[in-house]
Motif scaffolding. Structure first.
Motif, PDB file in Angstrom:
ATOM      1  N   TYR A   1      48.547  48.756  28.662  1.00  0.00           N
ATOM      2  CA  TYR A   1      48.271  48.376  30.049  1.00  0.00           C
ATOM      3  C   TYR A   1      48.169  49.641  30.892  1.00  0.00           C
TER       4      TYR A   1
ATOM      5  N   LYS B   1      45.015  47.213  34.070  1.00  0.00           N
ATOM      6  CA  LYS B   1      44.118  46.499  33.158  1.00  0.00           C
ATOM      7  C   LYS B   1      44.663  46.576  31.736  1.00  0.00           C
TER       8      LYS B   1
ATOM      9  N   TRP C   1      44.017  46.932  27.790  1.00  0.00           N
ATOM     10  CA  TRP C   1      43.021  47.541  26.916  1.00  0.00           C
ATOM     11  C   TRP C   1      43.416  47.382  25.451  1.00  0.00           C
TER      12      TRP C   1
ATOM     13  N   SER D   1      38.006  48.502  24.587  1.00  0.00           N
ATOM     14  CA  SER D   1      37.490  47.479  25.508  1.00  0.00           C
ATOM     15  C   SER D   1      38.617  46.902  26.357  1.00  0.00           C
ATOM     16  N   GLU D   2      38.265  46.451  27.552  1.00  0.00           N
ATOM     17  CA  GLU D   2      39.215  45.782  28.432  1.00  0.00           C
ATOM     18  C   GLU D   2      39.260  44.300  28.091  1.00  0.00           C
TER      19      GLU D   2
ATOM     20  N   VAL E   1      39.610  40.761  29.462  1.00  0.00           N
ATOM     21  CA  VAL E   1      39.436  40.139  30.778  1.00  0.00           C
ATOM     22  C   VAL E   1      40.030  38.739  30.832  1.00  0.00           C
TER      23      VAL E   1
ATOM     24  N   SER F   1      44.803  39.273  34.057  1.00  0.00           N
ATOM     25  CA  SER F   1      45.566  39.814  35.190  1.00  0.00           C
ATOM     26  C   SER F   1      46.640  38.824  35.640  1.00  0.00           C
TER      27      SER F   1
ATOM     28  N   LYS G   1      35.480  43.382  28.092  1.00  0.00           N
ATOM     29  CA  LYS G   1      34.537  44.136  28.918  1.00  0.00           C
ATOM     30  C   LYS G   1      34.452  45.552  28.381  1.00  0.00           C
ATOM     31  N   ASN G   2      33.260  45.976  28.057  1.00  0.00           N
ATOM     32  CA  ASN G   2      33.027  47.340  27.590  1.00  0.00           C
ATOM     33  C   ASN G   2      32.035  47.999  28.536  1.00  0.00           C
TER      34      ASN G   2
ATOM     35  N   ILE H   1      42.791  55.876  31.670  1.00  0.00           N
ATOM     36  CA  ILE H   1      41.812  55.265  30.772  1.00  0.00           C
ATOM     37  C   ILE H   1      40.878  56.334  30.212  1.00  0.00           C
TER      38      ILE H   1
END
Length: 526
Positions: free
Chosen positions: A130, A134, A136, A150-151, A153, A161, A208-209, A504
């Motif tokens: 984290y 976010k 990851w 990548s995140e 989501v 979140s 999400k990338n 990040i």
């Protein structure tokens, strides 16, 4: 005789099946309000009975109000998992990091467990972190490495979140520290999700990338079977080894086994708990990475490591305690004996709530009957030992460990300059040794404030108690473990001299900004 043994085995299997069925029915049924209130009273009673520092960070008046308010909010029947969601945030208000509440998860029969072992679920092979608010994917032990970096989501219809915000309320650090929350929630996200949602066969996860969203569905799949050679006649027969070759193989195996034990090999992750090496060819900078103070033969590792430092006349030592969640007091005491500059007392006498803490620890309602019987047999020895070591002082009980004796540093102690890497996941034992190194100005600390408190923590031995109605389990420390040194205000961790948090971008560039700062500082010193 054989028939008797067979009958006993059949009875044990039937009893096991019934207990599994009974447990699963118990945790999934709706518990009436009276039963739920009873469990709330039970858990608070257990904390008051066994935890010696219950009101250290949150006053009795506030905790009383929290538990009473929880009872007032429960007005309709709910199942055990929903009860866990309501109870965990209240328990976390004690603000003692070694207290944990586990959700009531389904049990499986031996046959079901065997079947599950043949299937894999790659979601639980993901390692999360984290950062910058976010979640990851830091690493994977599965096959799909394309999702690393990548995140995360969404999971199903839940925004990650929102999940993170909820999960952070279900555990605490020691005191008022906040760095542990971000580190811990990322590192243990899979466990939080399992406790929240339970067993699932598939998960739809949105990643999400960069600026692109994509969805991956994880399913519980059958593990591939080992391929068999179709034509056994064409199979290459293994070479027959000579006696000398067999002896060489045996010696190599023993050597590898000793190495793994000494360094604390973690089979699941194929990595070592204890790691040692020189960063420069000149051997003037050494690096020790300790992932925990738990498994393996630590004495041999430290003896050999500090002998190498002495032989190489190493000038600088970097001790990496990032993400080290703690472990044995004996190990950190032993390690500190190679780092201390002068005679020291490692811990103070431990405050306890009973004259026989070890007997209280053994006689819990989660202790197996066989262990209870064994404990009962040896209880006279345990009681005498506990009474000898427990003393009353200023109206409080204290237990004396052997680590309270004054000790002198070892002859091969490291005399050069030290750096210590810490972060929010540096907890428990790693915070305790950090307190010594910080208080004696033995090292320069780089990173983040530790998740464990500078002034000590309640740990040592643990009471695990199962609530009678909902089957939730609470785990709590029973001994205040603290160094002689203290800081004001209370309730915070060991703070770094140089504060650096990873970003990040650091992760994307595979850059260790904290370690780089240390190496640059050493370079400047010449």
């Amino acid at each position: 005789m054989k028939k008797t043994i067979l009958l006993l085995l059949v009875l044990l299997v039937l009893m096991s099946c019934r207990s599994v069925k009974k447990h699963n029915e118990q945790i999934t049924k709706l518990h009436d309000v009276i039963s739920l209130h009873e469990d709330i009273d039970k858990i608070y009673e257990q904390l008051k009975r066994h935890h010696p520092k219950l009101y250290q960070y949150t006053s009795k008046e506030v905790l009383d109000f929290k538990f009473d308010s929880l009872k007032n909010t429960i007005k309709t029947p709910i199942d055990s998992r929903e009860f866990y969601r309501k109870l965990a945030p209240v328990v976390s208000q004690v603000k003692q990091g070694h207290i944990s509440l586990s959700s009531a998860n389904k049990w499986y029969t031996k046959r079901e467990r065997k079947k599950l072992l043949k299937r894999k679920f790659e979601f639980y092979a993901l390692d999360f972190e984290y950062l910058e608010n976010k979640l990851w994917v830091k690493n994977t032990r599965g096959k799909d490495s394309t999702i690393v970096g990548s995140e995360v989501v969404k999971i199903e219809e839940d925004l990650v979140s929102d999940l993170i915000d909820v999960y952070k309320t279900r555990f605490s650090s020691d005191g008022y520290n906040t760095t542990l929350h971000n580190r811990y929630v990322g590192r243990h996200f899979s466990n939080f999700y399992y406790n929240d949602k339970g067993f699932v066969d598939s998960l739809k996860v949105t990643f999400k990338n960069k600026d692109s969203l994509f969805v991956k569905t994880f399913r519980r799949e059958q593990k591939p079977k080992k391929s068999k050679k179709q034509d056994s006649t064409k199979a290459i027969k293994p070479k027959k080894l000579t006696s000398a070759e067999k002896k060489v193989n045996r010696l190599a195996f023993k050597k590898k086994r000793k190495f793994n034990r000494k360094h604390g090999f973690i089979k699941k992750r194929k990595e070592y708990t204890r790691n040692f090496g020189f960063i420069k060819k000149a051997k003037d900078v050494a690096y020790i990475k300790l992932r925990s103070f738990t498994n393996g033969n630590y004495k041999k590792f430290y003896k050999e490591s500090f002998a190498k430092l002495d032989s190489a006349r190493t000038k600088y030592l970097i001790l990496d305690l990032r993400d080290n969640g703690g472990g044995r007091i004996a190990e950190i005491d032993y390690l500190y004996s190679y780092l201390a500059k002068e005679s020291y007392k490692f811990i103070e006498d431990s405050e306890v709530n009973s004259r026989v803490p070890f007997l209280k620890f053994l006689m819990s309602n989660t202790t197996s009957n066989s262990l209870k019987i064994l404990s009962g047999i040896v209880s006279p020895i345990i009681v005498v030992q506990n009474l000898i070591r427990t003393r009353k002082r200023d109206g409080k009980l204290y237990y004396r460990f052997r680590h309270t004796k004054i000790k002198t540093p070892r002859p091969l102690r490291f005399k050069g300059d030290m750096y210590v890497l810490i972060n929010g996941n540096s907890f428990s034992a790693s915070s305790l040794i950090s307190t010594h190194l910080k208080a004696t100005k033995r090292a320069t600390f780089v990173g983040e404030e530790t998740g464990g408190a500078y002034n000590g923590t309640v740990a040592g031995i643990y009471k695990i108690y199962e609530l009678p109605n909902t089957r939730l389990k609470i785990r709590m420390g029973m001994m205040q473990i603290e160094a002689p040194q203290k800081q004001e205000p209370d309730g915070y961790g060991v703070k770094p001299d140089i504060e650096i948090s990873p970003t990040i971008n650091d992760r994307r560039l595979e850059k260790d900004s904290e370690l780089e700062w240390i190496l640059n500082d050493i370079e400047e010193k010449g």
